[in-house]
Design a protein around this motif. Structure first.
Motif, PDB file in Angstrom:
ATOM      1  N   GLU A 120       6.370   0.944  -0.933  1.00 24.63           N
ATOM      2  CA  GLU A 120       7.505   1.841  -0.678  1.00 24.63           C
ATOM      3  C   GLU A 120       8.809   1.225  -1.174  1.00 24.63           C
ATOM      4  O   GLU A 120       9.657   1.905  -1.787  1.00 24.63           O
ATOM      5  CB  GLU A 120       7.599   2.126   0.821  1.00 24.63           C
ATOM      6  N   ILE A 121       8.983  -0.060  -0.920  1.00 19.00           N
ATOM      7  CA  ILE A 121      10.180  -0.770  -1.369  1.00 19.00           C
ATOM      8  C   ILE A 121      10.245  -0.785  -2.889  1.00 19.00           C
ATOM      9  O   ILE A 121      11.313  -0.581  -3.490  1.00 19.00           O
ATOM     10  CB  ILE A 121      10.191  -2.203  -0.807  1.00 19.00           C
ATOM     11  N   LEU A 122       9.111  -0.985  -3.531  1.00 16.48           N
ATOM     12  CA  LEU A 122       9.073  -1.002  -4.989  1.00 16.48           C
ATOM     13  C   LEU A 122       9.421   0.368  -5.571  1.00 16.48           C
ATOM     14  O   LEU A 122      10.128   0.460  -6.587  1.00 16.48           O
ATOM     15  CB  LEU A 122       7.691  -1.446  -5.477  1.00 16.48           C
ATOM     16  N   ARG A 123       8.945   1.427  -4.958  1.00 15.00           N
ATOM     17  CA  ARG A 123       9.285   2.770  -5.438  1.00 15.00           C
ATOM     18  C   ARG A 123      10.787   3.003  -5.350  1.00 15.00           C
ATOM     19  O   ARG A 123      11.402   3.594  -6.254  1.00 15.00           O
ATOM     20  CB  ARG A 123       8.531   3.829  -4.621  1.00 15.00           C
ATOM     21  N   ASN A 124      11.380   2.520  -4.294  1.00 18.88           N
ATOM     22  CA  ASN A 124      12.822   2.679  -4.111  1.00 18.88           C
ATOM     23  C   ASN A 124      13.598   1.878  -5.161  1.00 18.88           C
ATOM     24  O   ASN A 124      14.574   2.378  -5.752  1.00 18.88           O
ATOM     25  CB  ASN A 124      13.211   2.220  -2.704  1.00 18.88           C
ATOM     26  N   ILE A 125      13.174   0.648  -5.409  1.00 23.09           N
ATOM     27  CA  ILE A 125      13.863  -0.207  -6.376  1.00 23.09           C
ATOM     28  C   ILE A 125      13.755   0.367  -7.788  1.00 23.09           C
ATOM     29  O   ILE A 125      14.753   0.473  -8.515  1.00 23.09           O
ATOM     30  CB  ILE A 125      13.280  -1.634  -6.341  1.00 23.09           C
ATOM     31  N   THR A 126      12.545   0.744  -8.194  1.00 28.89           N
ATOM     32  CA  THR A 126      12.339   1.225  -9.559  1.00 28.89           C
ATOM     33  C   THR A 126      12.990   2.584  -9.802  1.00 28.89           C
ATOM     34  O   THR A 126      13.342   2.917 -10.935  1.00 28.89           O
ATOM     35  CB  THR A 126      10.843   1.307  -9.890  1.00 28.89           C
ATOM     36  N   SER A 127      13.160   3.366  -8.747  1.00 28.93           N
ATOM     37  CA  SER A 127      13.817   4.667  -8.908  1.00 28.93           C
ATOM     38  C   SER A 127      15.313   4.512  -9.190  1.00 28.93           C
ATOM     39  O   SER A 127      15.938   5.407  -9.777  1.00 28.93           O
ATOM     40  CB  SER A 127      13.613   5.528  -7.652  1.00 28.93           C
ATOM     41  N   LYS A 128      15.880   3.382  -8.788  1.00 28.54           N
ATOM     42  CA  LYS A 128      17.314   3.153  -8.962  1.00 28.54           C
ATOM     43  C   LYS A 128      17.651   2.409 -10.251  1.00 28.54           C
ATOM     44  O   LYS A 128      18.779   2.474 -10.736  1.00 28.54           O
ATOM     45  CB  LYS A 128      17.856   2.355  -7.775  1.00 28.54           C
ATOM     46  N   HIS A 129      16.673   1.690 -10.817  1.00 31.63           N
ATOM     47  CA  HIS A 129      16.947   0.845 -11.978  1.00 31.63           C
ATOM     48  C   HIS A 129      15.836   1.028 -13.011  1.00 31.63           C
ATOM     49  O   HIS A 129      14.700   0.602 -12.794  1.00 31.63           O
ATOM     50  CB  HIS A 129      17.042  -0.629 -11.563  1.00 31.63           C
ATOM     51  N   SER A 130      16.171   1.593 -14.134  1.00 32.34           N
ATOM     52  CA  SER A 130      15.157   1.902 -15.154  1.00 32.34           C
ATOM     53  C   SER A 130      14.579   0.653 -15.807  1.00 32.34           C
ATOM     54  O   SER A 130      13.485   0.703 -16.388  1.00 32.34           O
ATOM     55  CB  SER A 130      15.768   2.809 -16.230  1.00 32.34           C
ATOM     56  N   TRP A 131      15.279  -0.467 -15.722  1.00 31.37           N
ATOM     57  CA  TRP A 131      14.814  -1.711 -16.344  1.00 31.37           C
ATOM     58  C   TRP A 131      13.870  -2.497 -15.421  1.00 31.37           C
ATOM     59  O   TRP A 131      13.388  -3.566 -15.799  1.00 31.37           O
ATOM     60  CB  TRP A 131      16.000  -2.592 -16.751  1.00 31.37           C
ATOM     61  N   ILE A 132      13.613  -1.962 -14.229  1.00 26.90           N
ATOM     62  CA  ILE A 132      12.650  -2.580 -13.313  1.00 26.90           C
ATOM     63  C   ILE A 132      11.380  -1.731 -13.296  1.00 26.90           C
ATOM     64  O   ILE A 132      11.433  -0.525 -13.038  1.00 26.90           O
ATOM     65  CB  ILE A 132      13.215  -2.705 -11.886  1.00 26.90           C
ATOM     66  N   LYS A 133      10.245  -2.361 -13.562  1.00 33.16           N
ATOM     67  CA  LYS A 133       8.958  -1.668 -13.567  1.00 33.16           C
ATOM     68  C   LYS A 133       8.025  -2.334 -12.563  1.00 33.16           C
ATOM     69  O   LYS A 133       8.100  -3.546 -12.337  1.00 33.16           O
ATOM     70  CB  LYS A 133       8.307  -1.715 -14.960  1.00 33.16           C
ATOM     71  N   SER A 134       7.140  -1.552 -11.974  1.00 35.93           N
ATOM     72  CA  SER A 134       6.175  -2.131 -11.035  1.00 35.93           C
ATOM     73  C   SER A 134       4.762  -1.712 -11.414  1.00 35.93           C
ATOM     74  O   SER A 134       4.534  -0.613 -11.931  1.00 35.93           O
ATOM     75  CB  SER A 134       6.480  -1.721  -9.596  1.00 35.93           C
ATOM     76  N   LEU A 135       3.838  -2.614 -11.160  1.00 36.26           N
ATOM     77  CA  LEU A 135       2.409  -2.371 -11.361  1.00 36.26           C
ATOM     78  C   LEU A 135       1.713  -2.633 -10.040  1.00 36.26           C
ATOM     79  O   LEU A 135       2.162  -3.476  -9.249  1.00 36.26           O
ATOM     80  CB  LEU A 135       1.836  -3.310 -12.428  1.00 36.26           C
ATOM     81  N   ARG A 136       0.603  -1.971  -9.797  1.00 37.96           N
ATOM     82  CA  ARG A 136      -0.154  -2.220  -8.564  1.00 37.96           C
ATOM     83  C   ARG A 136      -1.597  -2.547  -8.905  1.00 37.96           C
ATOM     84  O   ARG A 136      -2.263  -1.816  -9.647  1.00 37.96           O
ATOM     85  CB  ARG A 136      -0.102  -1.013  -7.621  1.00 37.96           C
ATOM     86  N   LEU A 137      -2.086  -3.655  -8.347  1.00 42.97           N
ATOM     87  CA  LEU A 137      -3.460  -4.066  -8.515  1.00 42.97           C
ATOM     88  C   LEU A 137      -4.269  -3.669  -7.290  1.00 42.97           C
ATOM     89  O   LEU A 137      -3.710  -3.365  -6.230  1.00 42.97           O
ATOM     90  CB  LEU A 137      -3.544  -5.582  -8.727  1.00 42.97           C
ATOM     91  N   ASN A 138      -5.569  -3.679  -7.412  1.00 49.59           N
ATOM     92  CA  ASN A 138      -6.433  -3.352  -6.281  1.00 49.59           C
ATOM     93  C   ASN A 138      -6.288  -4.389  -5.173  1.00 49.59           C
ATOM     94  O   ASN A 138      -6.023  -5.569  -5.427  1.00 49.59           O
ATOM     95  CB  ASN A 138      -7.896  -3.287  -6.728  1.00 49.59           C
ATOM     96  N   GLU A 139      -6.471  -3.943  -3.953  1.00 44.09           N
ATOM     97  CA  GLU A 139      -6.304  -4.819  -2.790  1.00 44.09           C
ATOM     98  C   GLU A 139      -7.347  -5.929  -2.780  1.00 44.09           C
ATOM     99  O   GLU A 139      -8.544  -5.686  -2.893  1.00 44.09           O
ATOM    100  CB  GLU A 139      -6.407  -3.995  -1.507  1.00 44.09           C
ATOM    101  N   LYS A 140      -6.862  -7.167  -2.657  1.00 44.61           N
ATOM    102  CA  LYS A 140      -7.717  -8.345  -2.544  1.00 44.61           C
ATOM    103  C   LYS A 140      -7.043  -9.336  -1.598  1.00 44.61           C
ATOM    104  O   LYS A 140      -5.834  -9.265  -1.384  1.00 44.61           O
ATOM    105  CB  LYS A 140      -7.912  -9.007  -3.916  1.00 44.61           C
ATOM    106  N   PRO A 141      -7.813 -10.273  -1.023  1.00 42.43           N
ATOM    107  CA  PRO A 141      -7.192 -11.292  -0.171  1.00 42.43           C
ATOM    108  C   PRO A 141      -6.200 -12.123  -0.976  1.00 42.43           C
ATOM    109  O   PRO A 141      -6.360 -12.296  -2.190  1.00 42.43           O
ATOM    110  CB  PRO A 141      -8.387 -12.145   0.288  1.00 42.43           C
ATOM    111  N   ARG A 142      -5.158 -12.632  -0.313  1.00 47.86           N
ATOM    112  CA  ARG A 142      -4.190 -13.490  -0.991  1.00 47.86           C
ATOM    113  C   ARG A 142      -4.906 -14.722  -1.530  1.00 47.86           C
ATOM    114  O   ARG A 142      -5.715 -15.348  -0.838  1.00 47.86           O
ATOM    115  CB  ARG A 142      -3.081 -13.912  -0.025  1.00 47.86           C
ATOM    116  N   ASP A 143      -4.603 -15.084  -2.774  1.00 48.80           N
ATOM    117  CA  ASP A 143      -5.285 -16.201  -3.415  1.00 48.80           C
ATOM    118  C   ASP A 143      -4.280 -16.948  -4.280  1.00 48.80           C
ATOM    119  O   ASP A 143      -3.703 -16.378  -5.213  1.00 48.80           O
ATOM    120  CB  ASP A 143      -6.446 -15.684  -4.281  1.00 48.80           C
ATOM    121  N   LEU A 144      -4.055 -18.235  -3.963  1.00 49.75           N
ATOM    122  CA  LEU A 144      -3.107 -19.045  -4.717  1.00 49.75           C
ATOM    123  C   LEU A 144      -3.793 -19.873  -5.797  1.00 49.75           C
ATOM    124  O   LEU A 144      -3.205 -20.788  -6.355  1.00 49.75           O
ATOM    125  CB  LEU A 144      -2.343 -19.980  -3.769  1.00 49.75           C
TER     126      LEU A 144
END
Length: 301
Positions: free
Chosen positions: A49-73
């Motif tokens: 939701e936060i990403l949708r808000n950010i990208t809607s305000k700034h055309s030079w910001i893009k977001s991608l979404r990956l499939n849900e997985k456990p956090r892995d460093l």
């Protein structure tokens, strides 16, 4: 191509608290990136939701979404970063956008409005500079604890590569500890790499604490095994952590780090398939550290 044009990539996962602060820092930069790609690694909180808000305000910001997985460093994190970089490179090519620098920034980082401009000024002073970053401080118990300063090791929290250096060091590799690997390859190829103490960034949480520091430092030990650290190097580093006064020792992270490393070492787990990285950590890095310590002591005397 503008000499101060750059692209930026950020991976994030469940960063609903930190991401708005980072976005504010980037949007308020004196020199903004021509493209900022944020890769959502399957967040389950309000991050999308936060990403949708950010990208809607700034055309030079893009977001991608990956499939849900456990956090892995581990290696997975480099895949997340690589996804962002590949998207950014293709987007720039398709839209005729050129850039001089390539940057990465973690989702839990904040910095002053001139952060990237200050890094660029250092590149302009040193034409051989390939990678650089500011000095990171971590918020622990509502206090900023500054990390041990190493001018020869750029932090991975928020860094810039000169584009030529990024290409020369084979780009963003799919490996554990990709920033460390990039640093080594840049050094081997004759580039200068630097961390600047007068340029500051703040991490909104303690280092390696996204899922608890014990787990984070254990994973750091695993990653250091993978890229070729020797047992001697790890023991010295782990013991230093145990007796550190930087706010981490009370959590026993040095022990977690040693356990993580030797859990892989004992079972003979696979290591990075890159001889120059393995040779560096086997023959050169510990020698560099010892020489640096001896030089520091002689200067103090």
């Amino acid at each position: 191509m503008g000499i101060k044009d750059y692209i930026l990539v950020t991976p994030c996962k469940n960063e609903e608290e930190s991401l708005p602060k980072l976005a504010e820092s980037v949007v308020n930069q004196t020199i903004k990136p021509i493209l900022w790609v944020i890769v959502d690694d399957g967040s389950t909180d309000r991050t999308p939701e936060i990403l949708r808000n950010i990208t809607s305000k700034h055309s030079w910001i893009k977001s991608l979404r990956l499939n849900e997985k456990p956090r892995d460093l581990g290696i997975h994190l480099s895949h997340v970063y690589r996804t962002g970089f590949d998207y950014a490179f293709n987007y720039c090519k398709e839209n005729n956008l050129e850039y001089y620098y390539i940057g990465s920034v973690d989702a839990d980082i904040t910095f002053d409005g001139n952060y990237f401009e200050s890094l660029m000024s250092e590149f302009e002073k040193n034409k051989n500079l390939g990678i650089c970053s500011g000095h990171v401080g971590n918020i622990i118990n509502n206090k900023i604890i500054w990390s041990n300063f190493r001018k020869d090791i750029p932090s991975g929290g928020a860094r810039l590569w000169k584009k030529e250096c990024f290409i020369d060091t084979e780009g963003y590799l799919l490996t554990c500890s990709p920033d460390s690997v990039s640093n080594v390859k840049a050094t081997i190829r004759g580039w200068d790499i630097r961390q600047f103490e007068h340029i500051k960034m703040i991490s909104t949480r303690a280092y390696a604490s996204a899922e608890g520091q014990w787990k984070g430092y254990k994973k750091l030990g695993v990653n250091n095994y993978f890229i070729g650290y020797t047992p001697t190097h790890v023991l010295l580093k782990g013991i230093r952590m145990l007796y550190s006064t930087d706010g981490y020792s009370k959590n026993g992270v040095g022990l977690a780090y040693i356990i993580g490393y030797f859990s892989e070492y004992i079972k003979g787990a696979p290591r990075i398939k890159d001889d120059e990285i393995l040779d560096y950590y086997k023959y050169k890095r510990l020698k560099e550290i010892l020489c640096s310590k001896l030089k520091s002591r002689s200067v103090k005397k």
